[in-house]
Design a protein around this motif. Sequence first.
Motif, PDB file in Angstrom:
ATOM      1  N   ILE A 121       3.826 -75.232 -17.855  1.00 34.08           N
ATOM      2  CA  ILE A 121       4.294 -73.857 -17.747  1.00 34.08           C
ATOM      3  C   ILE A 121       5.400 -73.741 -16.693  1.00 34.08           C
ATOM      4  CG2 ILE A 121       3.487 -71.629 -16.802  1.00 34.08           C
ATOM      5  CD1 ILE A 121       3.089 -71.989 -19.841  1.00 34.08           C
ATOM      6  N   LYS A 122       5.268 -74.515 -15.642  1.00 35.93           N
ATOM      7  CA  LYS A 122       6.301 -74.481 -14.598  1.00 35.93           C
ATOM      8  C   LYS A 122       7.632 -74.976 -15.195  1.00 35.93           C
ATOM      9  CE  LYS A 122       6.743 -75.548  -9.677  1.00 35.93           C
ATOM     10  NZ  LYS A 122       8.057 -75.022  -9.723  1.00 35.93           N
ATOM     11  N   MET A 123       7.523 -76.052 -15.983  1.00 39.98           N
ATOM     12  CA  MET A 123       8.727 -76.604 -16.620  1.00 39.98           C
ATOM     13  C   MET A 123       9.324 -75.563 -17.575  1.00 39.98           C
ATOM     14  SD  MET A 123       8.885 -80.217 -18.743  1.00 39.98           S
ATOM     15  CE  MET A 123       7.207 -80.522 -18.557  1.00 39.98           C
ATOM     16  N   LYS A 124       8.452 -74.891 -18.332  1.00 41.07           N
ATOM     17  CA  LYS A 124       8.963 -73.909 -19.291  1.00 41.07           C
ATOM     18  C   LYS A 124       9.590 -72.730 -18.549  1.00 41.07           C
ATOM     19  CE  LYS A 124       8.051 -71.790 -23.742  1.00 41.07           C
ATOM     20  NZ  LYS A 124       7.106 -71.564 -24.839  1.00 41.07           N
ATOM     21  N   CYS A 125       8.937 -72.288 -17.450  1.00 40.39           N
ATOM     22  CA  CYS A 125       9.495 -71.171 -16.676  1.00 40.39           C
ATOM     23  C   CYS A 125      10.897 -71.510 -16.167  1.00 40.39           C
ATOM     24  CB  CYS A 125       8.601 -70.844 -15.473  1.00 40.39           C
ATOM     25  SG  CYS A 125       7.112 -69.960 -15.909  1.00 40.39           S
ATOM     26  N   GLU A 126      11.065 -72.742 -15.686  1.00 40.96           N
ATOM     27  CA  GLU A 126      12.384 -73.125 -15.144  1.00 40.96           C
ATOM     28  C   GLU A 126      13.439 -73.058 -16.246  1.00 40.96           C
ATOM     29  OE1 GLU A 126      10.436 -75.985 -11.754  1.00 40.96           O
ATOM     30  OE2 GLU A 126      11.620 -76.956 -13.335  1.00 40.96           O
ATOM     31  N   ILE A 127      13.074 -73.530 -17.419  1.00 39.97           N
ATOM     32  CA  ILE A 127      14.054 -73.561 -18.522  1.00 39.97           C
ATOM     33  C   ILE A 127      14.311 -72.150 -19.047  1.00 39.97           C
ATOM     34  CG2 ILE A 127      14.392 -74.397 -20.890  1.00 39.97           C
ATOM     35  CD1 ILE A 127      13.215 -77.061 -19.924  1.00 39.97           C
ATOM     36  N   VAL A 128      13.247 -71.356 -19.214  1.00 38.49           N
ATOM     37  CA  VAL A 128      13.423 -69.985 -19.726  1.00 38.49           C
ATOM     38  C   VAL A 128      14.223 -69.153 -18.719  1.00 38.49           C
ATOM     39  CG1 VAL A 128      12.188 -67.867 -20.384  1.00 38.49           C
ATOM     40  CG2 VAL A 128      11.349 -70.074 -21.156  1.00 38.49           C
ATOM     41  N   SER A 129      14.035 -69.412 -17.431  1.00 39.22           N
ATOM     42  CA  SER A 129      14.793 -68.672 -16.418  1.00 39.22           C
ATOM     43  C   SER A 129      16.293 -68.888 -16.605  1.00 39.22           C
ATOM     44  CB  SER A 129      14.407 -69.126 -15.007  1.00 39.22           C
ATOM     45  OG  SER A 129      13.059 -68.848 -14.759  1.00 39.22           O
ATOM     46  N   LYS A 130      16.662 -70.108 -16.991  1.00 35.35           N
ATOM     47  CA  LYS A 130      18.094 -70.412 -17.179  1.00 35.35           C
ATOM     48  C   LYS A 130      18.586 -69.964 -18.544  1.00 35.35           C
ATOM     49  CE  LYS A 130      17.772 -74.674 -14.565  1.00 35.35           C
ATOM     50  NZ  LYS A 130      17.099 -75.865 -15.003  1.00 35.35           N
ATOM     51  N   ASP A 131      17.678 -69.901 -19.504  1.00 35.64           N
ATOM     52  CA  ASP A 131      18.093 -69.713 -20.902  1.00 35.64           C
ATOM     53  C   ASP A 131      17.114 -68.778 -21.630  1.00 35.64           C
ATOM     54  OD1 ASP A 131      19.235 -70.075 -23.414  1.00 35.64           O
ATOM     55  OD2 ASP A 131      18.231 -71.992 -23.787  1.00 35.64           O
ATOM     56  N   PRO A 132      17.025 -67.500 -21.197  1.00 34.16           N
ATOM     57  CA  PRO A 132      15.972 -66.634 -21.756  1.00 34.16           C
ATOM     58  C   PRO A 132      16.132 -66.316 -23.234  1.00 34.16           C
ATOM     59  CG  PRO A 132      17.389 -65.379 -20.271  1.00 34.16           C
ATOM     60  CD  PRO A 132      17.821 -66.807 -20.160  1.00 34.16           C
ATOM     61  N   LYS A 133      17.322 -66.558 -23.813  1.00 37.65           N
ATOM     62  CA  LYS A 133      17.534 -66.217 -25.235  1.00 37.65           C
ATOM     63  C   LYS A 133      17.641 -67.451 -26.140  1.00 37.65           C
ATOM     64  CE  LYS A 133      17.613 -61.698 -25.434  1.00 37.65           C
ATOM     65  NZ  LYS A 133      18.618 -60.696 -25.340  1.00 37.65           N
ATOM     66  N   GLU A 134      17.217 -68.578 -25.636  1.00 34.02           N
ATOM     67  CA  GLU A 134      17.185 -69.823 -26.424  1.00 34.02           C
ATOM     68  C   GLU A 134      18.551 -70.210 -27.007  1.00 34.02           C
ATOM     69  OE1 GLU A 134      15.308 -70.257 -30.259  1.00 34.02           O
ATOM     70  OE2 GLU A 134      13.827 -71.589 -29.472  1.00 34.02           O
ATOM     71  N   GLN A 135      19.554 -70.221 -26.123  1.00 31.32           N
ATOM     72  CA  GLN A 135      20.871 -70.665 -26.604  1.00 31.32           C
ATOM     73  C   GLN A 135      21.218 -72.057 -26.082  1.00 31.32           C
ATOM     74  OE1 GLN A 135      22.500 -67.148 -25.075  1.00 31.32           O
ATOM     75  NE2 GLN A 135      22.640 -66.131 -27.057  1.00 31.32           N
ATOM     76  N   GLY A 136      20.359 -72.597 -25.233  1.00 34.00           N
ATOM     77  CA  GLY A 136      20.615 -73.913 -24.642  1.00 34.00           C
ATOM     78  C   GLY A 136      19.334 -74.738 -24.604  1.00 34.00           C
ATOM     79  N   PRO A 137      18.926 -75.147 -23.385  1.00 34.89           N
ATOM     80  CA  PRO A 137      17.797 -76.102 -23.296  1.00 34.89           C
ATOM     81  C   PRO A 137      16.454 -75.567 -23.792  1.00 34.89           C
ATOM     82  CG  PRO A 137      18.495 -75.359 -21.102  1.00 34.89           C
ATOM     83  CD  PRO A 137      19.527 -74.872 -22.062  1.00 34.89           C
ATOM     84  N   PHE A 138      16.292 -74.248 -23.862  1.00 37.53           N
ATOM     85  CA  PHE A 138      15.046 -73.663 -24.387  1.00 37.53           C
ATOM     86  C   PHE A 138      14.789 -74.197 -25.805  1.00 37.53           C
ATOM     87  CE2 PHE A 138      12.843 -69.155 -24.766  1.00 37.53           C
ATOM     88  CZ  PHE A 138      11.644 -69.777 -25.087  1.00 37.53           C
ATOM     89  N   ARG A 139      15.880 -74.568 -26.503  1.00 40.90           N
ATOM     90  CA  ARG A 139      15.736 -75.078 -27.873  1.00 40.90           C
ATOM     91  C   ARG A 139      14.879 -76.341 -27.955  1.00 40.90           C
ATOM     92  NH1 ARG A 139      21.925 -74.570 -29.200  1.00 40.90           N
ATOM     93  NH2 ARG A 139      21.987 -72.517 -30.124  1.00 40.90           N
ATOM     94  N   PHE A 140      14.821 -77.099 -26.827  1.00 46.20           N
ATOM     95  CA  PHE A 140      14.054 -78.350 -26.880  1.00 46.20           C
ATOM     96  C   PHE A 140      12.573 -78.104 -27.183  1.00 46.20           C
ATOM     97  CE2 PHE A 140      17.731 -80.094 -24.560  1.00 46.20           C
ATOM     98  CZ  PHE A 140      18.007 -81.138 -25.439  1.00 46.20           C
ATOM     99  N   PHE A 141      12.109 -76.869 -26.924  1.00 45.58           N
ATOM    100  CA  PHE A 141      10.701 -76.558 -27.215  1.00 45.58           C
ATOM    101  C   PHE A 141      10.448 -76.495 -28.722  1.00 45.58           C
ATOM    102  CE2 PHE A 141      11.355 -75.378 -22.894  1.00 45.58           C
ATOM    103  CZ  PHE A 141      10.190 -75.812 -22.277  1.00 45.58           C
ATOM    104  N   ASN A 142      11.524 -76.513 -29.502  1.00 53.35           N
ATOM    105  CA  ASN A 142      11.363 -76.535 -30.963  1.00 53.35           C
ATOM    106  C   ASN A 142      11.211 -77.957 -31.507  1.00 53.35           C
ATOM    107  OD1 ASN A 142      11.612 -73.782 -31.200  1.00 53.35           O
ATOM    108  ND2 ASN A 142      13.845 -73.853 -31.369  1.00 53.35           N
ATOM    109  N   TYR A 143      11.196 -78.942 -30.607  1.00 47.87           N
ATOM    110  CA  TYR A 143      11.053 -80.331 -31.066  1.00 47.87           C
ATOM    111  C   TYR A 143       9.813 -80.446 -31.976  1.00 47.87           C
ATOM    112  CZ  TYR A 143      10.125 -85.390 -30.645  1.00 47.87           C
ATOM    113  OH  TYR A 143       9.871 -86.711 -30.908  1.00 47.87           O
ATOM    114  N   GLY A 144      10.014 -81.026 -33.125  1.00 50.76           N
ATOM    115  CA  GLY A 144       8.891 -81.232 -34.055  1.00 50.76           C
ATOM    116  C   GLY A 144       8.540 -80.022 -34.895  1.00 50.76           C
ATOM    117  N   HIS A 145       9.196 -78.878 -34.606  1.00 50.47           N
ATOM    118  CA  HIS A 145       8.843 -77.649 -35.335  1.00 50.47           C
ATOM    119  C   HIS A 145       9.665 -77.469 -36.607  1.00 50.47           C
ATOM    120  CE1 HIS A 145       6.692 -76.962 -31.676  1.00 50.47           C
ATOM    121  NE2 HIS A 145       6.226 -75.797 -32.081  1.00 50.47           N
ATOM    122  N   GLU A 146      10.622 -78.378 -36.861  1.00 43.77           N
ATOM    123  CA  GLU A 146      11.432 -78.251 -38.080  1.00 43.77           C
ATOM    124  C   GLU A 146      10.538 -78.602 -39.266  1.00 43.77           C
ATOM    125  OE1 GLU A 146      11.956 -80.399 -35.555  1.00 43.77           O
ATOM    126  OE2 GLU A 146      13.937 -80.130 -34.656  1.00 43.77           O
TER     127      GLU A 146
END
Length: 389
Positions: free
Chosen positions: A238-263
């Motif tokens: 969660i700490k890792m996700k918070c850091e990434i969401v803080s930088k990219d709250p609308k999923e235009q950059g690194p937040f996308r990595f959380f979609n790994y395997g979801h295709e």
Amino acid sequence: MSDVLLSIPVRTMKPITSVRSNSAVDYEVLVRRGSFYGVADRIAELKQVGRILVITDTNVERLYAESLIRELTKAGFRTLKFVCKPGRRQKSLRTATEIFKFLFDHGADRYTLVLNVGGGTVGDLGGFVAALYLRGLRYIHIPTTLLSQADSGVGGKVNVNFGLNLNSLSVFHHPTAVWIDPDLLKTLPQREYLSGIAEIVKYAAILDQGFFEQLEGWSAQINKRCDDLIEAVIYHCIKMKCEIVSKDPKEQGPFRFFNYGHEIGHAIEVAYDYKHLLHGEAVSIGIMASSWIGRRAGLTDGGAFLRQETLLRAVGLPVDIPESLRARSDPAVLLDKISRILLLDKKRTPYGFMWIIPTKLGHGVCSTEIGRSLVAQCLLRLTQGRLTT
Ligand SMILES: NC(=O)c1ccc[n+]([C@@H]2O[C@H](COP(=O)([O-])OP(=O)(O)OC[C@H]3O[C@@H](n4cnc5c(N)ncnc54)[C@H](O)[C@@H]3O)[C@@H](O)[C@H]2O)c1
Ligand SMILES: [Zn+2]
């Protein structure tokens, strides 16, 4: 990141992390065993709370939400309760409409606070309703599954499914707070627990090599559900996700990595009607599929593919569509169904489908340049049970 996790004895772990961004998206995320019993006191600290709508499912109502409502009532709050049936099929426009009607029937105003008490299904559904009702209500997640505690509770992506289009009615609406009590996982069935482990392996494999190596060493304890370890693992994710969401709250950059395997994961989850594969099980197969594609495209290191497969097997997760499921349908029919569902996925862009592909352990790339024939080969192997052979 891994050193930090290793050096944190659980008792001294700072339980609060947060999302902080330049937009109006700031909220605290508490990870603490026993924190479920202080919910009324923490709500009392919020300003301008009118009525509280608790959204839950019948399993969680019986286990936790009923007692929470009693605590809230005792503390002087006026509460409403909406209980849906358990299961991902409830994440629908139909159930959302029932909740809207319930809110209107009870004259709920914009000061109504929504409390989502449940797993990712209740969280996504309740967040979606909160996003739309009267231009947005505040909501708090009290996640009760490992998947929702380690992953879906943070990020503000709230959705319902629409037919074959998983999470396709979707909006960003971040919570006011997320209160995670890992003790609530004690009642979670083992299969649901492992489904959450799949998202945790996902984080490690695509974002954090050191964490991945720790998970390899802990696979036996993880399977046996060591409480202290799970609390530390949830906090780390969660700490890792918070850091990434803080930088990219609308999923235009690194937040996308959380979609790994979801295709491909999403496509097989839907192909099996949300019934025969849990979300995390589908993600587990999906991350193997994306890394198979990556390997064939010359992007993914072969060692990373094998270690990911070994870890998933060690914790008890599927790495291919199980034989018992494949036997239910003709492989050609299944192939056609999965291919059609994949074509509907919202990860399509004008430049091609957006894939998250691992490069080496803890690293990956977003690519719109994966050829269709490679994807077709992957799906063929998947429907024949030959992804990892
Ligand atoms: N928004 C996001 O960022 C995001 C990320 C990942 C997944 N998701 C979504 O999350 C959903 C899956 O969520 P989930 O895996 O938490 O499943 P879930 O919410 O459907 O819950 C699974 C089952 O566990 C039961 N349950 C919940 N908490 C329990 C507890 N403490 N003890 C006993 N039983 C309990 C529920 O009643 C249900 O039967 C999917 O719809 C997926 O799309 C969303
Ligand atoms: Zn997921």
